[in-house]
Structure formats: C-alpha cells, structure tokens
Design a protein around this motif. Sequence first.
Motif, PDB file in Angstrom:
ATOM      1  N   ASN A 219      54.231  68.431  31.664  1.00 47.33           N
ATOM      2  CA  ASN A 219      53.388  67.910  30.589  1.00 47.33           C
ATOM      3  C   ASN A 219      54.197  67.468  29.376  1.00 47.33           C
ATOM      4  OD1 ASN A 219      51.001  68.281  32.013  1.00 47.33           O
ATOM      5  ND2 ASN A 219      50.631  70.317  31.187  1.00 47.33           N
TER       6      ASN A 219
ATOM      7  N   ARG B 124      55.146  78.442  38.487  1.00 48.23           N
ATOM      8  CA  ARG B 124      54.084  77.431  38.456  1.00 48.23           C
ATOM      9  C   ARG B 124      53.708  77.095  37.015  1.00 48.23           C
ATOM     10  NH1 ARG B 124      51.955  80.745  42.643  1.00 48.23           N
ATOM     11  NH2 ARG B 124      52.240  79.760  44.697  1.00 48.23           N
ATOM     12  N   THR B 125      53.579  78.120  36.188  1.00 49.17           N
ATOM     13  CA  THR B 125      53.222  77.907  34.781  1.00 49.17           C
ATOM     14  C   THR B 125      54.310  77.117  34.064  1.00 49.17           C
ATOM     15  OG1 THR B 125      51.952  79.962  34.727  1.00 49.17           O
ATOM     16  CG2 THR B 125      52.651  79.057  32.617  1.00 49.17           C
TER      17      THR B 125
ATOM     18  N   GLY C 200      58.065  68.130  40.534  1.00 51.90           N
ATOM     19  CA  GLY C 200      57.350  69.389  40.353  1.00 51.90           C
ATOM     20  C   GLY C 200      57.612  70.371  41.477  1.00 51.90           C
TER      21      GLY C 200
ATOM     22  N   THR D  37      56.620  75.154  35.363  1.00 51.27           N
ATOM     23  CA  THR D  37      56.712  73.794  35.888  1.00 51.27           C
ATOM     24  C   THR D  37      55.618  72.911  35.312  1.00 51.27           C
ATOM     25  OG1 THR D  37      57.708  74.591  37.945  1.00 51.27           O
ATOM     26  CG2 THR D  37      56.708  72.401  37.988  1.00 51.27           C
ATOM     27  N   LYS D  38      54.395  73.421  35.245  1.00 51.86           N
ATOM     28  CA  LYS D  38      53.286  72.646  34.678  1.00 51.86           C
ATOM     29  C   LYS D  38      53.547  72.324  33.215  1.00 51.86           C
ATOM     30  CE  LYS D  38      48.281  72.775  33.941  1.00 51.86           C
ATOM     31  NZ  LYS D  38      47.023  73.567  34.126  1.00 51.86           N
ATOM     32  N   GLN D  39      54.003  73.312  32.447  1.00 58.77           N
ATOM     33  CA  GLN D  39      54.283  73.078  31.031  1.00 58.77           C
ATOM     34  C   GLN D  39      55.388  72.051  30.849  1.00 58.77           C
ATOM     35  OE1 GLN D  39      55.059  77.179  29.922  1.00 58.77           O
ATOM     36  NE2 GLN D  39      53.059  77.387  28.934  1.00 58.77           N
TER      37      GLN D  39
END
Length: 300
Positions: free
Chosen positions: A112, A104-105, A75, A107-109
């Motif tokens: 997941n 950030r958005t 991440g 990477t998070k998506q």
Amino acid sequence: MKREHLEGTVARMLSIYGSSDVFFTSPDRRFPNRNTIIGILKDIRTIMFPRYFEDEKPSHSNLEYFVGTTLDAVGDALFRQVREALLFRDAPQISLEEAEQRSRTITKQFLNKIPSLLELLIKDVDAAFEGDPAAQSREEIIFSYPGFFAISVYRIAHELYVLDVPLIPRIMTEYAHQKTGVDLNAGAQVGEYFFIDHATGVVIGETTIIGNHVKIYQGVTLGALSTRGGQKLAGVKRHPTIEDDVTIYSNASILGGETVIGKGSVIAGSAFVTESVPAGSRVSVRCQEVNVHQHRSKTS
C-alpha cells in the motif's frame, strides 16, 4: 583427488560449522534468500518505472494488467521472505503461524506504500534534474544516475525497516552499495527532493536525519563520532541531523548524534564538522594551500 585425502579437511570444516552460530547447518534454521530479495527490488522498480529496466515493455492498453500481476508476484515473494526473516530473528519465540500472520500484515502495509514511494522518487528525480546542469532529461536520471538508484533502493528498504523487518532492508541497501558505492543505511530518515551527485563513496549512517531539498556530493560521510561502544550504542542517536536546503560538498565529514547542520547551510569540500552550526552558515576549510612547482629544463 580421492575422497580419503579430503577426510581430514571435511572433518575440520564440520567442526567449525558446529562451533559457530554463523552457519545455517541446522535444517530448522530459517533465513531469507538474497537473490530473491534482489529480484523483489527489481520488480518493484519495474512497477514504479515501467519500460525502463526490464525486457518486458507494457503498452498503455495493458498497463493495468502488468502492474497488477507484477504487484501480485511481488506480494507473494515478499511474504515468503519476510516470514523467513522473522523466523530467523525471533524463533523459537515466534511460531510459524505467528510469523505468517505478521508477514501478511507487513506485506499488505508495504504494498500500500508503493504509490507514495513513487511520488517521493519523482520528487528526487526533479531534485537531480534541477540540481545538475549536465542532466539532459529526467529520463536520463532514472536510467543511469547511481545516486538515484541508491536513493530508490533506500526508500524501498526504509519502509521495510520502519515495519521492523529484519535482514531484508540491509540486504537491499548493501546491494545498492555494491552497485553504486553509496552506503545509505535503511534506518536513516530522508526528506523530499534528495539528490546525491556523482554518488561514489557516500556514507550515511542509520540514525541520520536529513530534511527536504538537501544536496550532497561524492565522498560525503554522515557518520558517528565513535562506535567503540559496539552493540551498547544500538538505538542511540549516533549520526547527525541535516536540516532543509543544505548543500554538502565532496569529501566533507559530519559526525555525531548531537551535530545539527542548520537550514540553508553550505558545507565546503573536505570539511570535518563535529559541532552544530546555525542556519545559513557557510562552513569552509582554512589554511589549505596549493603549491604548483613547474619543472624547468636546463638550457644548453
């Protein structure tokens, strides 16, 4: 060699750098790092298939810690590379703060999505095992099959492509291309249980759509009829659609954005297809003749 002998060469090189947009000589120009991106790929594959690819061999008791810490490292690295890629493409229209927020958005998506990617890849392993009588185990496929390697890199890169990340998906798939001879564009849409047998020389274009349970062999091209339009064709459906349960044998070429290969069809080796075929078709090549001439030695 003394420095003064190189002054003319240095001056010419600097002149070329300054006259072309392809050189990153400006300290303000941002771009991702290829080696870091390849490292991210390797870490993701290690998370998906622990104990297969790297020296570290987590035990069952510390598997949760291993996955968590590796995901954390992925991440952090991915965030930085996505930020640099966004700044490369969108600056100066995007600020550093905006790029970091979007990164950030993204990477998070993406993180997941990793469990779903693993589930897809397990289905691809099953397709390879069921489709290849030479496979001795599913583990052998994960360890050693170039087609599976190319598919696993593609599935990772495709998620970043869908998230509109520039440069990074192409760097990933070209790394797999270099390693396996499979040129599978990150923009292609590939269904479940996909198998590329033998792998070498396969080309699958950006706007290709492939259904479920499709099997292709070495040398297959799913390409465009013509790319003479250049950048005017960007975003246009240029590559074929392959429906479910299709088998395409070696060195076949299927071309064109309007070409649809119907469900359950079989395309013979070396076929050249530029028109749609209905479901259940058997496309063969006629008038191929093999002649064998035996040399006879003269008798004394």
